[in-house]
Motif scaffolding. Structure first.
Motif, PDB file in Angstrom:
ATOM      1  N   VAL A  89       0.842  -1.200   0.000  1.00 51.92           N
ATOM      2  CA  VAL A  89       0.000   0.000   0.000  1.00 51.92           C
ATOM      3  C   VAL A  89       0.877   1.250   0.000  1.00 51.92           C
ATOM      4  O   VAL A  89       0.654   2.190  -0.767  1.00 51.92           O
ATOM      5  N   LYS A  90       1.899   1.269   0.844  1.00 51.38           N
ATOM      6  CA  LYS A  90       2.787   2.440   0.917  1.00 51.38           C
ATOM      7  C   LYS A  90       3.502   2.682  -0.409  1.00 51.38           C
ATOM      8  O   LYS A  90       3.650   3.822  -0.844  1.00 51.38           O
ATOM      9  N   LEU A  91       3.949   1.609  -1.062  1.00 52.28           N
ATOM     10  CA  LEU A  91       4.603   1.767  -2.363  1.00 52.28           C
ATOM     11  C   LEU A  91       3.616   2.301  -3.400  1.00 52.28           C
ATOM     12  O   LEU A  91       3.944   3.207  -4.160  1.00 52.28           O
ATOM     13  N   LEU A  92       2.409   1.751  -3.406  1.00 53.64           N
ATOM     14  CA  LEU A  92       1.398   2.227  -4.353  1.00 53.64           C
ATOM     15  C   LEU A  92       1.126   3.711  -4.151  1.00 53.64           C
ATOM     16  O   LEU A  92       1.041   4.470  -5.120  1.00 53.64           O
ATOM     17  N   GLU A  93       1.019   4.151  -2.909  1.00 55.57           N
ATOM     18  CA  GLU A  93       0.793   5.575  -2.624  1.00 55.57           C
ATOM     19  C   GLU A  93       1.944   6.429  -3.152  1.00 55.57           C
ATOM     20  O   GLU A  93       1.721   7.521  -3.664  1.00 55.57           O
ATOM     21  N   LYS A  94       3.155   5.929  -3.026  1.00 58.52           N
ATOM     22  CA  LYS A  94       4.320   6.698  -3.473  1.00 58.52           C
ATOM     23  C   LYS A  94       4.415   6.769  -4.999  1.00 58.52           C
ATOM     24  O   LYS A  94       4.945   7.728  -5.538  1.00 58.52           O
ATOM     25  N   THR A  95       3.920   5.757  -5.702  1.00 54.77           N
ATOM     26  CA  THR A  95       4.036   5.759  -7.165  1.00 54.77           C
ATOM     27  C   THR A  95       3.124   6.787  -7.805  1.00 54.77           C
ATOM     28  O   THR A  95       3.521   7.447  -8.758  1.00 54.77           O
ATOM     29  N   ARG A  96       1.891   6.869  -7.345  1.00 54.25           N
ATOM     30  CA  ARG A  96       0.902   7.811  -7.905  1.00 54.25           C
ATOM     31  C   ARG A  96       0.780   7.679  -9.424  1.00 54.25           C
ATOM     32  O   ARG A  96       0.624   8.656 -10.132  1.00 54.25           O
ATOM     33  N   ARG A  97       0.854   6.449  -9.918  1.00 55.65           N
ATOM     34  CA  ARG A  97       0.749   6.220 -11.365  1.00 55.65           C
ATOM     35  C   ARG A  97      -0.550   5.482 -11.672  1.00 55.65           C
ATOM     36  O   ARG A  97      -0.979   4.615 -10.917  1.00 55.65           O
ATOM     37  N   GLU A  98      -1.147   5.813 -12.789  1.00 56.30           N
ATOM     38  CA  GLU A  98      -2.406   5.192 -13.207  1.00 56.30           C
ATOM     39  C   GLU A  98      -2.255   3.703 -13.504  1.00 56.30           C
ATOM     40  O   GLU A  98      -3.216   2.947 -13.369  1.00 56.30           O
ATOM     41  N   ASP A  99      -1.066   3.284 -13.923  1.00 53.07           N
ATOM     42  CA  ASP A  99      -0.869   1.878 -14.280  1.00 53.07           C
ATOM     43  C   ASP A  99      -0.314   1.051 -13.121  1.00 53.07           C
ATOM     44  O   ASP A  99       0.179  -0.057 -13.317  1.00 53.07           O
ATOM     45  N   ALA A 100      -0.429   1.572 -11.899  1.00 49.61           N
ATOM     46  CA  ALA A 100       0.040   0.848 -10.708  1.00 49.61           C
ATOM     47  C   ALA A 100      -1.154   0.266  -9.959  1.00 49.61           C
ATOM     48  O   ALA A 100      -2.181   0.924  -9.792  1.00 49.61           O
ATOM     49  N   TRP A 101      -1.009  -0.978  -9.508  1.00 50.58           N
ATOM     50  CA  TRP A 101      -2.075  -1.693  -8.813  1.00 50.58           C
ATOM     51  C   TRP A 101      -1.524  -2.360  -7.551  1.00 50.58           C
ATOM     52  O   TRP A 101      -0.439  -2.932  -7.581  1.00 50.58           O
ATOM     53  N   TYR A 102      -2.301  -2.314  -6.482  1.00 50.66           N
ATOM     54  CA  TYR A 102      -2.020  -3.089  -5.273  1.00 50.66           C
ATOM     55  C   TYR A 102      -2.555  -4.498  -5.538  1.00 50.66           C
ATOM     56  O   TYR A 102      -3.689  -4.655  -5.989  1.00 50.66           O
ATOM     57  N   CYS A 103      -1.739  -5.516  -5.285  1.00 45.93           N
ATOM     58  CA  CYS A 103      -2.119  -6.882  -5.628  1.00 45.93           C
ATOM     59  C   CYS A 103      -2.013  -7.804  -4.420  1.00 45.93           C
ATOM     60  O   CYS A 103      -1.088  -7.694  -3.616  1.00 45.93           O
ATOM     61  N   GLU A 104      -2.968  -8.722  -4.338  1.00 47.49           N
ATOM     62  CA  GLU A 104      -2.953  -9.743  -3.293  1.00 47.49           C
ATOM     63  C   GLU A 104      -3.011 -11.114  -3.937  1.00 47.49           C
ATOM     64  O   GLU A 104      -3.624 -11.301  -4.988  1.00 47.49           O
ATOM     65  N   GLY A 105      -2.363 -12.059  -3.296  1.00 48.18           N
ATOM     66  CA  GLY A 105      -2.365 -13.421  -3.789  1.00 48.18           C
ATOM     67  C   GLY A 105      -1.429 -14.266  -2.965  1.00 48.18           C
ATOM     68  O   GLY A 105      -1.301 -14.071  -1.751  1.00 48.18           O
ATOM     69  N   TYR A 106      -0.769 -15.191  -3.634  1.00 47.43           N
ATOM     70  CA  TYR A 106       0.179 -16.089  -2.983  1.00 47.43           C
ATOM     71  C   TYR A 106       1.503 -16.019  -3.722  1.00 47.43           C
ATOM     72  O   TYR A 106       1.550 -15.741  -4.919  1.00 47.43           O
ATOM     73  N   VAL A 107       2.567 -16.297  -2.996  1.00 50.47           N
ATOM     74  CA  VAL A 107       3.881 -16.387  -3.612  1.00 50.47           C
ATOM     75  C   VAL A 107       4.565 -17.631  -3.047  1.00 50.47           C
ATOM     76  O   VAL A 107       4.394 -17.973  -1.883  1.00 50.47           O
ATOM     77  N   SER A 108       5.280 -18.310  -3.917  1.00 48.01           N
ATOM     78  CA  SER A 108       6.065 -19.468  -3.513  1.00 48.01           C
ATOM     79  C   SER A 108       7.525 -19.036  -3.462  1.00 48.01           C
ATOM     80  O   SER A 108       8.082 -18.616  -4.460  1.00 48.01           O
ATOM     81  N   VAL A 109       8.112 -19.113  -2.297  1.00 49.01           N
ATOM     82  CA  VAL A 109       9.497 -18.688  -2.105  1.00 49.01           C
ATOM     83  C   VAL A 109      10.393 -19.923  -2.101  1.00 49.01           C
ATOM     84  O   VAL A 109      10.204 -20.829  -1.288  1.00 49.01           O
ATOM     85  N   ASN A 110      11.343 -19.959  -3.016  1.00 52.18           N
ATOM     86  CA  ASN A 110      12.264 -21.098  -3.130  1.00 52.18           C
ATOM     87  C   ASN A 110      11.519 -22.422  -3.249  1.00 52.18           C
ATOM     88  O   ASN A 110      11.877 -23.415  -2.627  1.00 52.18           O
TER      89      ASN A 110
END
Length: 139
Positions: free
Chosen positions: A54-75
């Motif tokens: 959320v903080k990164l999205l606020e800092k970008t202030r770009r129309e093509d930026a989206w906050y995303c939720e999901g899953y990630v597999s690490v290693n």
């Protein structure tokens, strides 16, 4: 089939993703440097991916930026619930890159499974409605 793919397949066959447009995203991670200067990194913290995104999205202030939720597999481990930002067609992950100091070439090997993405206006609505940073995809 990786552990990640097996878990995602079982969740999908259980009907969890019927209303969501989940996609597996690979190898398109770019650096936080592309959107904000290094001195702005301070607010990113370990184990706070939802607020970091959320903080990164606020800092970008770009129309093509989206906050995303999901899953990630690490290693190739068991997938974990996670949040990141998509900018255009690229992933920016402030938690892995900045808070965990993970190099981009290592992040590019991870599998991101997108469950839901939100523009900044919906992020603000959800913050007011749920009074917390995500996850909101299952609400």
């Amino acid at each position: 089939m990786t552990e990640f793919a097996r878990i995602m397949q079982s969740l999908k066959s259980a009907g969890l993703f019927n209303r969501l447009d989940g996609k597996i995203l690979y190898n398109n991670v770019i650096s936080v440097d592309h959107v904000i200067p290094k001195h702005s990194y301070r607010p990113f913290r370990k184990k706070e991916c939802f607020s970091n995104a959320v903080k990164l999205l606020e800092k970008t202030r770009r129309e093509d930026a989206w906050y995303c939720e999901g899953y990630v597999s690490v290693n190739n481990s068991t997938p974990i619930e996670h949040a990141w930002v998509i900018l255009g067609y690229s992933i920016i992950d402030p938690t892995f890159e900045v808070a965990l100091d993970m190099p981009l070439d290592k992040i590019n090997k991870e599998e991101y499974y997108l469950l839901k993405k939100y523009p900044l206006s919906e992020v603000y609505e959800n913050l007011l409605k749920f009074k917390k940073y995500g996850p909101w995809w299952n609400k």
